[in-house]
Scaffold this motif. Sequence first.
Motif, PDB file in Angstrom:
ATOM      1  N   HIS A  95       0.823  -1.209   0.000  1.00  0.00           N
ATOM      2  CA  HIS A  95       0.000   0.000   0.000  1.00  0.00           C
ATOM      3  C   HIS A  95       0.857   1.259   0.000  1.00  0.00           C
ATOM      4  N   VAL A  96       1.898   1.289   0.846  1.00  0.00           N
ATOM      5  CA  VAL A  96       2.759   2.476   0.871  1.00  0.00           C
ATOM      6  C   VAL A  96       3.379   2.695  -0.499  1.00  0.00           C
ATOM      7  N   ARG A  97       3.801   1.624  -1.154  1.00  0.00           N
ATOM      8  CA  ARG A  97       4.352   1.775  -2.502  1.00  0.00           C
ATOM      9  C   ARG A  97       3.304   2.359  -3.447  1.00  0.00           C
ATOM     10  N   SER A  98       2.054   1.922  -3.333  1.00  0.00           N
ATOM     11  CA  SER A  98       1.016   2.413  -4.245  1.00  0.00           C
ATOM     12  C   SER A  98       0.758   3.902  -4.066  1.00  0.00           C
ATOM     13  N   VAL A  99       1.002   4.418  -2.854  1.00  0.00           N
ATOM     14  CA  VAL A  99       0.767   5.836  -2.555  1.00  0.00           C
ATOM     15  C   VAL A  99       2.024   6.663  -2.795  1.00  0.00           C
ATOM     16  N   ALA A 100       3.163   6.168  -2.319  1.00  0.00           N
ATOM     17  CA  ALA A 100       4.401   6.951  -2.329  1.00  0.00           C
ATOM     18  C   ALA A 100       5.275   6.683  -3.537  1.00  0.00           C
ATOM     19  N   GLY A 101       5.038   5.570  -4.231  1.00  0.00           N
ATOM     20  CA  GLY A 101       5.939   5.160  -5.304  1.00  0.00           C
ATOM     21  C   GLY A 101       7.076   4.317  -4.736  1.00  0.00           C
ATOM     22  N   ILE A 102       7.787   3.649  -5.611  1.00  0.00           N
ATOM     23  CA  ILE A 102       8.829   2.738  -5.166  1.00  0.00           C
ATOM     24  C   ILE A 102       9.965   3.462  -4.458  1.00  0.00           C
ATOM     25  N   ASP A 103      10.169   4.749  -4.720  1.00  0.00           N
ATOM     26  CA  ASP A 103      11.245   5.484  -4.056  1.00  0.00           C
ATOM     27  C   ASP A 103      10.870   5.979  -2.670  1.00  0.00           C
ATOM     28  N   GLY A 104       9.620   5.773  -2.246  1.00  0.00           N
ATOM     29  CA  GLY A 104       9.155   6.339  -0.984  1.00  0.00           C
ATOM     30  C   GLY A 104       8.862   5.336   0.106  1.00  0.00           C
ATOM     31  N   VAL A 105       9.331   4.094  -0.039  1.00  0.00           N
ATOM     32  CA  VAL A 105       9.007   3.056   0.938  1.00  0.00           C
ATOM     33  C   VAL A 105      10.282   2.392   1.438  1.00  0.00           C
ATOM     34  N   GLY A 106      10.306   2.084   2.735  1.00  0.00           N
ATOM     35  CA  GLY A 106      11.441   1.400   3.349  1.00  0.00           C
ATOM     36  C   GLY A 106      10.952   0.517   4.482  1.00  0.00           C
ATOM     37  N   LEU A 107      11.877   0.042   5.317  1.00  0.00           N
ATOM     38  CA  LEU A 107      11.556  -0.898   6.384  1.00  0.00           C
ATOM     39  C   LEU A 107      12.117  -0.395   7.714  1.00  0.00           C
ATOM     40  N   GLY A 108      11.265  -0.423   8.747  1.00  0.00           N
ATOM     41  CA  GLY A 108      11.677  -0.090  10.109  1.00  0.00           C
ATOM     42  C   GLY A 108      10.996  -1.026  11.085  1.00  0.00           C
ATOM     43  N   GLY A 109      11.550  -2.207  11.252  1.00  0.00           N
ATOM     44  CA  GLY A 109      10.850  -3.316  11.890  1.00  0.00           C
ATOM     45  C   GLY A 109      10.356  -3.071  13.303  1.00  0.00           C
ATOM     46  N   ASP A 110      11.112  -2.329  14.130  1.00  0.00           N
ATOM     47  CA  ASP A 110      10.816  -2.152  15.548  1.00  0.00           C
ATOM     48  C   ASP A 110      11.055  -3.440  16.329  1.00  0.00           C
ATOM     49  N   PHE A 111      12.064  -4.201  15.939  1.00  0.00           N
ATOM     50  CA  PHE A 111      12.437  -5.374  16.719  1.00  0.00           C
ATOM     51  C   PHE A 111      12.918  -4.955  18.101  1.00  0.00           C
ATOM     52  N   ASP A 112      12.674  -5.822  19.075  1.00  0.00           N
ATOM     53  CA  ASP A 112      12.934  -5.575  20.491  1.00  0.00           C
ATOM     54  C   ASP A 112      12.144  -4.388  21.028  1.00  0.00           C
ATOM     55  N   GLY A 113      11.161  -3.935  20.260  1.00  0.00           N
ATOM     56  CA  GLY A 113      10.264  -2.892  20.731  1.00  0.00           C
ATOM     57  C   GLY A 113       8.845  -3.402  20.901  1.00  0.00           C
ATOM     58  N   SER A 114       8.638  -4.685  20.589  1.00  0.00           N
ATOM     59  CA  SER A 114       7.340  -5.328  20.722  1.00  0.00           C
ATOM     60  C   SER A 114       7.595  -6.765  21.168  1.00  0.00           C
ATOM     61  N   ASP A 115       6.793  -7.253  22.114  1.00  0.00           N
ATOM     62  CA  ASP A 115       7.063  -8.592  22.650  1.00  0.00           C
ATOM     63  C   ASP A 115       6.984  -9.680  21.588  1.00  0.00           C
ATOM     64  N   VAL A 116       5.972  -9.607  20.744  1.00  0.00           N
ATOM     65  CA  VAL A 116       5.740 -10.640  19.740  1.00  0.00           C
ATOM     66  C   VAL A 116       5.700  -9.988  18.373  1.00  0.00           C
ATOM     67  N   MET A 117       6.345 -10.619  17.403  1.00  0.00           N
ATOM     68  CA  MET A 117       6.356 -10.106  16.040  1.00  0.00           C
ATOM     69  C   MET A 117       5.618 -11.080  15.122  1.00  0.00           C
ATOM     70  N   PRO A 118       5.325 -10.687  13.882  1.00  0.00           N
ATOM     71  CA  PRO A 118       4.556 -11.557  12.992  1.00  0.00           C
ATOM     72  C   PRO A 118       5.280 -12.872  12.686  1.00  0.00           C
ATOM     73  N   GLU A 119       4.497 -13.903  12.448  1.00  0.00           N
ATOM     74  CA  GLU A 119       5.058 -15.179  12.027  1.00  0.00           C
ATOM     75  C   GLU A 119       5.821 -14.975  10.724  1.00  0.00           C
ATOM     76  N   GLY A 120       7.022 -15.493  10.685  1.00  0.00           N
ATOM     77  CA  GLY A 120       7.903 -15.297   9.532  1.00  0.00           C
ATOM     78  C   GLY A 120       8.827 -14.113   9.696  1.00  0.00           C
ATOM     79  N   LEU A 121       8.500 -13.236  10.655  1.00  0.00           N
ATOM     80  CA  LEU A 121       9.356 -12.095  10.994  1.00  0.00           C
ATOM     81  C   LEU A 121       9.593 -12.093  12.503  1.00  0.00           C
ATOM     82  N   ASP A 122       9.802 -13.289  13.033  1.00  0.00           N
ATOM     83  CA  ASP A 122       9.904 -13.453  14.477  1.00  0.00           C
ATOM     84  C   ASP A 122      11.139 -12.781  15.054  1.00  0.00           C
ATOM     85  N   THR A 123      12.226 -12.717  14.269  1.00  0.00           N
ATOM     86  CA  THR A 123      13.468 -12.077  14.686  1.00  0.00           C
ATOM     87  C   THR A 123      14.026 -11.303  13.502  1.00  0.00           C
TER      88      THR A 123
END
Length: 352
Positions: free
Chosen positions: A273-301
Amino acid sequence: MSTNRLPPIPVIDGHNDFPWTARTARGYSVEGMEEDKLSLHTDIPALRNGGVAGQFWSVWVHSAIEGADSVQATLEQIDFVHRMAARYPETFRLASTADDVRRSMKDGLIASLIGVEGGGQINGSLAVLRSYARLGARYLTLTWTSSSSWADSATGDPVNNGLTGFGREVIAEMNRIGMLVDLAHTSVKTMHDALDVSTRPVINSHAGAYAVNPHPRNVPDDVIRRVAETGGVHMVTFVPSFMSAERSAWSIGGKEGPMPPVDVRAVADHVDHVRSVAGIDGVGLGGDFDGSDVMPEGLDTVAGYPNLFAELSRRGWHNDDLNKLASENILRVLESADEDYRSFLQTGSGAG
């Protein structure tokens, strides 16, 4: 959920709270990072397996710690990042500019950058802001979960109607010294005020898309679009309650009954969705690991990034696009402020 992993694509992630975990669970010890399961989500083997080539380590202080105590706690965490890099020179290298990051990537080291997560941590002082920058901090998140005396939070009481006059001074000074303005955690009004004031690209270091899940920590399309128009980047977080309306409702409702599942596909929905709004140059990743007790399956660490890239590849993302998402976009934004940052370090001057 089964995932087909791609070979690691180099990732420069916008937000990891491991320094706070080191404070609360490890007494700021830098020992043992080569061990598996060192913390909730972060250790050297997992970083390597995830293809993490650069990390903005969040130096965050809980809003219950105020005033000079918050400045001390911030400095302690900056010190931790410096000591961590010194303890593992074969793994980490301190970085503050895009050139630093590229050199570290070329040398097979994880570039360790610093972001300060909460405007209250400057204790109302531009001198403290500048001091953080001199120690290597390259972004400041304008608020955390509660509003400060000069900026309103997305989840705090609105007390300033966005940014105050001093808040606008903070933005101008950040632009001048080459610190990126981070809109994560801020109210929509604060976001728009900061975008009105900033003369440099801004970021959202870790947030989702409000149109996908109307959580107050997620960002509406008009802001995502404006961030991209500045040349900035919206970095999608992985926090399950931000990704999934069902998970958010379960959490708000007292966590009764089975926990609704959230997996890598939910994160991919926000990235798409962010890509559809911002374009491919406007999207990145900021996981927030160790900032939430449980993360999504497949992104556990932090080892899980290849699972996200595999999911996006199945959706038609090409390798060039994945590289922009993973590292190139945030490197471009960082580089856009590097000249200002170097000039500030060379002169060491305050405003005026």
